[in-house]
Design a protein around this motif. Structure first.
Motif, PDB file in Angstrom:
ATOM      1  N   ILE A  16     -24.575   4.040 -14.316  1.00  0.00           N
ATOM      2  CA  ILE A  16     -24.171   3.462 -13.056  1.00  0.00           C
ATOM      3  C   ILE A  16     -24.647   3.896 -11.607  1.00  0.00           C
ATOM      4  O   ILE A  16     -25.005   2.955 -10.708  1.00  0.00           O
ATOM      5  N   PRO A  17     -24.680   5.232 -11.647  1.00  0.00           N
ATOM      6  CA  PRO A  17     -25.325   5.619 -10.196  1.00  0.00           C
ATOM      7  C   PRO A  17     -26.714   4.907 -10.129  1.00  0.00           C
ATOM      8  O   PRO A  17     -27.048   4.870  -8.907  1.00  0.00           O
TER       9      PRO A  17
ATOM     10  N   SER B  59     -19.955   4.056  -7.166  1.00  0.00           N
ATOM     11  CA  SER B  59     -20.932   4.476  -8.129  1.00  0.00           C
ATOM     12  C   SER B  59     -20.028   5.462  -8.909  1.00  0.00           C
ATOM     13  O   SER B  59     -20.001   5.482 -10.149  1.00  0.00           O
ATOM     14  N   HIS B  60     -19.463   6.273  -8.122  1.00  0.00           N
ATOM     15  CA  HIS B  60     -18.494   7.454  -8.714  1.00  0.00           C
ATOM     16  C   HIS B  60     -17.408   6.925  -9.250  1.00  0.00           C
ATOM     17  O   HIS B  60     -17.249   7.383 -10.626  1.00  0.00           O
TER      18      HIS B  60
ATOM     19  N   GLY C 187     -26.379   1.397  -9.309  1.00  0.00           N
ATOM     20  CA  GLY C 187     -25.857   1.237  -7.984  1.00  0.00           C
ATOM     21  C   GLY C 187     -26.759   1.184  -6.931  1.00  0.00           C
ATOM     22  O   GLY C 187     -26.633   0.720  -5.705  1.00  0.00           O
ATOM     23  N   LYS C 188     -28.032   1.781  -7.165  1.00  0.00           N
ATOM     24  CA  LYS C 188     -28.998   1.793  -5.986  1.00  0.00           C
ATOM     25  C   LYS C 188     -29.717   0.523  -5.994  1.00  0.00           C
ATOM     26  O   LYS C 188     -30.809   0.280  -5.225  1.00  0.00           O
TER      27      LYS C 188
ATOM     28  N   LYS D 292     -23.449  -2.790  -3.088  1.00  0.00           N
ATOM     29  CA  LYS D 292     -22.141  -2.316  -3.371  1.00  0.00           C
ATOM     30  C   LYS D 292     -21.259  -3.272  -3.968  1.00  0.00           C
ATOM     31  O   LYS D 292     -20.470  -3.285  -5.061  1.00  0.00           O
TER      32      LYS D 292
ATOM     33  N   THR E 193     -20.188  -3.475 -13.813  1.00  0.00           N
ATOM     34  CA  THR E 193     -19.075  -2.873 -14.571  1.00  0.00           C
ATOM     35  C   THR E 193     -18.148  -3.693 -15.418  1.00  0.00           C
ATOM     36  O   THR E 193     -17.757  -3.057 -16.485  1.00  0.00           O
TER      37      THR E 193
ATOM     38  N   SER F 144     -17.164   5.565  -2.587  1.00  0.00           N
ATOM     39  CA  SER F 144     -18.403   5.900  -3.352  1.00  0.00           C
ATOM     40  C   SER F 144     -17.979   5.115  -4.947  1.00  0.00           C
ATOM     41  O   SER F 144     -17.589   5.652  -5.940  1.00  0.00           O
TER      42      SER F 144
ATOM     43  N   LEU G  89     -21.832  -3.889  -7.632  1.00  0.00           N
ATOM     44  CA  LEU G  89     -21.457  -2.924  -8.586  1.00  0.00           C
ATOM     45  C   LEU G  89     -20.363  -3.114  -9.659  1.00  0.00           C
ATOM     46  O   LEU G  89     -20.482  -3.041 -10.889  1.00  0.00           O
TER      47      LEU G  89
END
Length: 804
Positions: free
Chosen positions: A18-19, A110-111, A22-23, A27, A34, A108, A30
């Motif tokens: 995922i991180p 991605s977290h 995410g790049k 956003k 998921t 955040s 994302l």
């Protein structure tokens, strides 16, 4: 065909990706990326309903550590299928809800999604594992990932506190559960859950049976927030609302219920299991509902309502476990109806409680507060949200036409029949169950009505709100709408759920029963005028009266002040343990090196020396020893004199030189024993060490005169003599105890096995290659540390290290 193992690992592996994803995506993409994962999982498990509803199972095993009987074994039956569908189905709706709930600029993401997927995979691992140790591995992974989710807003003190609290309590229970699993393994010589179930009759009389039972229940009770371990759940509500809707309505808190259901075939029928599960459950049901009424924060109210509902289901599993008393014969459908009701309410609770959490999140998101003392008059401003709250709250209160009414009626039936059970003295104590259940249901009705009336129907007061109220977007409303749709559909078509999911799950909990139709009740909304209906009418009438007179009788809560609550007890225990450990640490961590040597050597003397004496392992047989030559005797004498001389040295230079003499004497011994390579190594090491000692000592201050009083010297003398004697005794014991055949003959074939003519070099480079590799890793880590210290230089004229 894709193995079922993959569907446990997919969310875990995706969590690590995922991180990076995410790049690559904006956003706002994302969450949609998921969302594909739980939808994929849900579709897969839905496709298995025809197989499982035919009372078949899906199994698989991947070997892991064969010597320890650890295998990645999975087992999909009716019981685990219900949980997988909840995990994946509610997970899909939570991810969809979070896309519109979480700020795309401030959070955040991605977290968040990485933690959520990690938790999802861990929960799937818990409900699908057929190996005790693998189950425990995933069990603790749920605690770790839930800790990360609860502490997602880590900048808030309450979030960090809630995460720590939930982690300490659930992991503590998990460790107790691990000990219980180990006891089961000792009793059965297997880690397979299904094999343990098959051995139930042979282990019931084992002395470890009841201790294992109690320890496993500790794990279940802590995870499912049963009294008195329930105190972590309200503080966990500091997590974002999507987390609360997922962890605390459909997944994490249900893990303890799953554990109890899965091990009911093993421990069911045991009096200790029956009383602990049903007794703790029914009291938790009452206490959670009673405490929920006094809450002013909507999420805190839902937290205690969740505790109450979990207690309700736990008590049903306990009552139903009596079906296994005295063997596997079934004399009445009374017992099995309780387990059936627990499974039915498990599904119902996930639907209405998930919807209510999302509704509270919508209110908080749209109004800026969850405090019911500030809320009111939102009916006309948020009509869709109001409708959803009515459906969810009325279902939780057990009113028709919602699914909670059906399972609540079955709950009443189960507790009313409790006093008819002849075993466990239930004909006497069983009367308490319907009384406590009825009182708890009254409080359940009250707090359910509070959600609707205090939030939406009281007078509107804009000055108390932080924002102008507005209805949520369709994206945020879609997930609770879907859940509320199921709340209504399950009321009108409950037997579809019963046929395809509940009946196979019953067979998973009570696997010895073959004729499923014989004891699976038919669910209907109308049973005629019976005692259950009268209890429901009493709940509604008395609940309305108490709700409208709350301001007159709420003084009863003054009898339970916050300062004497279990939560305060936890805080005191935590503070006392921290202060106590600090005092203990300060007592022995003096910063004085000799004290630390006392601890280390003293511990060795007590443990190793004590073991040698108590086991009688000290054997001295010099008959097979090689003769001692004159040169060896001379160098032993030199080493002895040198060692004693170091004790009386009055300067560092003298002590260093004498220490060097000891090292060089050892090198001479290697020469005498025909090991020139070791002698060369010893000479090089001793030379470098001596030079480094001298270089370091040059920069040290003068050698201060030490205290030579007997008070200081006597412990040192005793410890030194003791350690010297212990070393000699260990050497004698090793030489005198030939317990195993020597492996030296194996290393003599070093040339054929490893291509090396030097046995010592072959042992180090080939036979101990893995150990040597780890030593290289240690040196590599140390090198990184040195490099870091060199690069992080203090700025000129300053004392602080720059942190780039």
């Amino acid at each position: 065909m894709i193995s079922i193992h993959a569907f446990i690992l997919i969310p875990i592996l995706t969590a690590f990706l995922i991180p990076f994803i995410g790049k690559q995506f904006p956003k706002w993409h994302l969450g949609w990326v998921t969302l594909a994962v739980p939808i994929l999982l849900f579709s897969f498990f839905v496709s298995k309903i025809p197989v499982i509803s035919a009372n078949r199972t899906i199994t698989g095993s991947i070997p892991w550590i064969r010597a320890l009987d650890l295998h990645f074994a999975v087992y999909l039956d009716g019981l685990s299928l219900i949980f997988t569908l909840l995990i994946a189905g509610v997970g899909s709706l939570v991810v969809l809800y979070s896309i519109f709930y979480l700020s795309k600029e401030k959070e955040s993401l991605s977290h968040f999604y990485a933690y959520l997927l990690l938790f999802m995979g861990a929960m799937l691992g818990v409900v699908l594992s057929d190996n005790l140790m693998v189950l425990y591995l995933f069990w603790e992974l749920t605690s770790i990932s839930s800790f990360l989710l609860i502490a997602f807003w880590f900048h808030r003190k309450k979030s960090r506190y809630g995460a720590q609290k939930s982690f300490l309590i659930t992991v503590g229970g998990g460790i107790a559960m691990l000990v219980g699993f180990i006891m089961l393994q000792v009793m059965t010589a297997t880690n397979s859950v299904q094999e343990i179930i098959a051995m139930r009759d042979s282990i019931q009389d084992h002395e470890l049976f009841v201790p294992a039972l109690v320890l496993i229940l500790l794990g279940a009770f802590t995870k499912s927030a049963q009294f008195p371990f329930h105190i972590w759940l309200p503080d966990a509500m500091e997590a974002p609302t999507p987390v609360s809707a997922y962890l605390h309505s459909a997944t994490m808190v249900k893990a303890g219920l799953f554990l109890v259901a899965r091990f009911t075939p093993v421990f069911g029928g045991e009096a200790t299991w029956f009383w602990l599960v049903s007794g703790v459950g029914i009291f938790t049901m009452f206490w959670g509902s009673f405490t929920a009424v006094r809450q002013n924060d909507l999420k805190a109210l839902l937290a205690y309502s969740t505790i109450s509902q979990l207690g309700l289901m736990m008590s049903l599993f306990g009552l139903g476990s009596a079906a296994l008393q005295g063997g596997a014969s079934i004399d009445s459908i009374i017992y099995t109806q309780a387990i059936f009701a627990a499974l039915f309410h498990l599904v119902n609770h996930a639907t209405f409680k998930g919807a209510l959490f999302m509704v509270v999140g919508i209110v908080d998101h749209g109004v800026g507060t969850r405090d019911v003392r500030k809320l009111g008059g939102l009916l006309s401003l948020m009509p869709i949200t109001f409708t959803l709250s009515v459906i969810g709250s009325f279902s939780m209160a057990g009113l028709p036409p919602f699914n909670g009414f059906l399972s609540k009626e079955m709950f009443f039936t189960a507790v009313l029949n409790a006093h008819e059970m002849s075993m466990f003295s239930m004909d006497t104590w069983g009367l308490l169950f319907p009384v406590i259940a009825w009182i708890g249901s009254i409080f359940t009705f009250i707090y359910s009505m509070f959600i609707v009336f205090r939030t939406f129907l009281r007078p509107y007061r804009r000055e108390r709100l932080e924002k102008d109220p507005h209805e949520a977007s369709i994206g945020m409303l879609l997930s609770p709408i879907i859940l509320c749709t199921f709340v209504i559909l399950l009321f009108f078509f409950p037997n579809l759920l019963s046929k395809y999911l509940l009946a196979p799950a019953m067979n998973g909990i009570l696997p010895t029963y073959q004729n499923m139709e014989g004891f699976i009740p038919k669910i209907s909304a109308w049973h005629g005028f019976n005692l259950e209906l009268l209890m429901t009418a009493g709940v509604v009438i008395l609940g309305i009266i108490l709700m409208n007179t709350y301001r007159f009788w709420n003084v009863i809560y003054d009898l339970f002040p916050e300062k004497r609550s279990l939560d305060r007890g936890y805080q005191w225990l935590l503070a006392a343990s921290e202060s106590g450990s600090k005092k203990a640490t300060d007592h022995y961590m003096t910063g004085f090196l000799p004290n630390y040597l006392y601890y280390i050597f003293g511990f060795l003397l007590l443990t190793v020396g004590g073991t040698l004496f108590l086991s009688g392992s000290i054997v001295f047989d010099p008959s097979n020893d090689a003769p001692v030559s004159l040169y060896e005797a001379i160098f032993v004498g030199i080493m002895g004199i040198t060692a004693v001389g170091i004790l009386f040295a009055k300067s560092r230079m003298t002590a260093t030189l004498l220490n060097g003499v000891l090292g060089y004497s050892i090198a001479v011994f290697f020469v005498l024993f025909k090991a020139p390579d070791l002698a060369l190594t010893q000479l090089v090491v001793e030379t470098v060490t001596t030079v480094l000692f001298l270089l370091c000592f040059y920069h040290l201050p003068e050698w201060s005169k030490e205290d030579r009083s007997w008070k200081v010297r006597f412990p040192k003398i005793i410890l030194s003599i003791g350690m010297g004697a212990l070393t000699v005794l260990i050497a004698l014991s090793v030489q005198g105890n030939n317990l195993f055949e020597s492996i030296s003959s194996y290393f003599e074939d070093s040339y054929e096995l490893a291509g090396g003519r030097n046995i010592v070099n072959t042992i180090l480079g080939d036979f101990r290659a893995f150990d040597t590799m780890l030593e290289v890793v240690v040196l590599f880590i140390a090198g990184i540390g040195v490099y870091t210290l060199v690069k992080l230089k203090a700025p000129q004229g300053g004392d602080k290290i720059e942190r780039k």
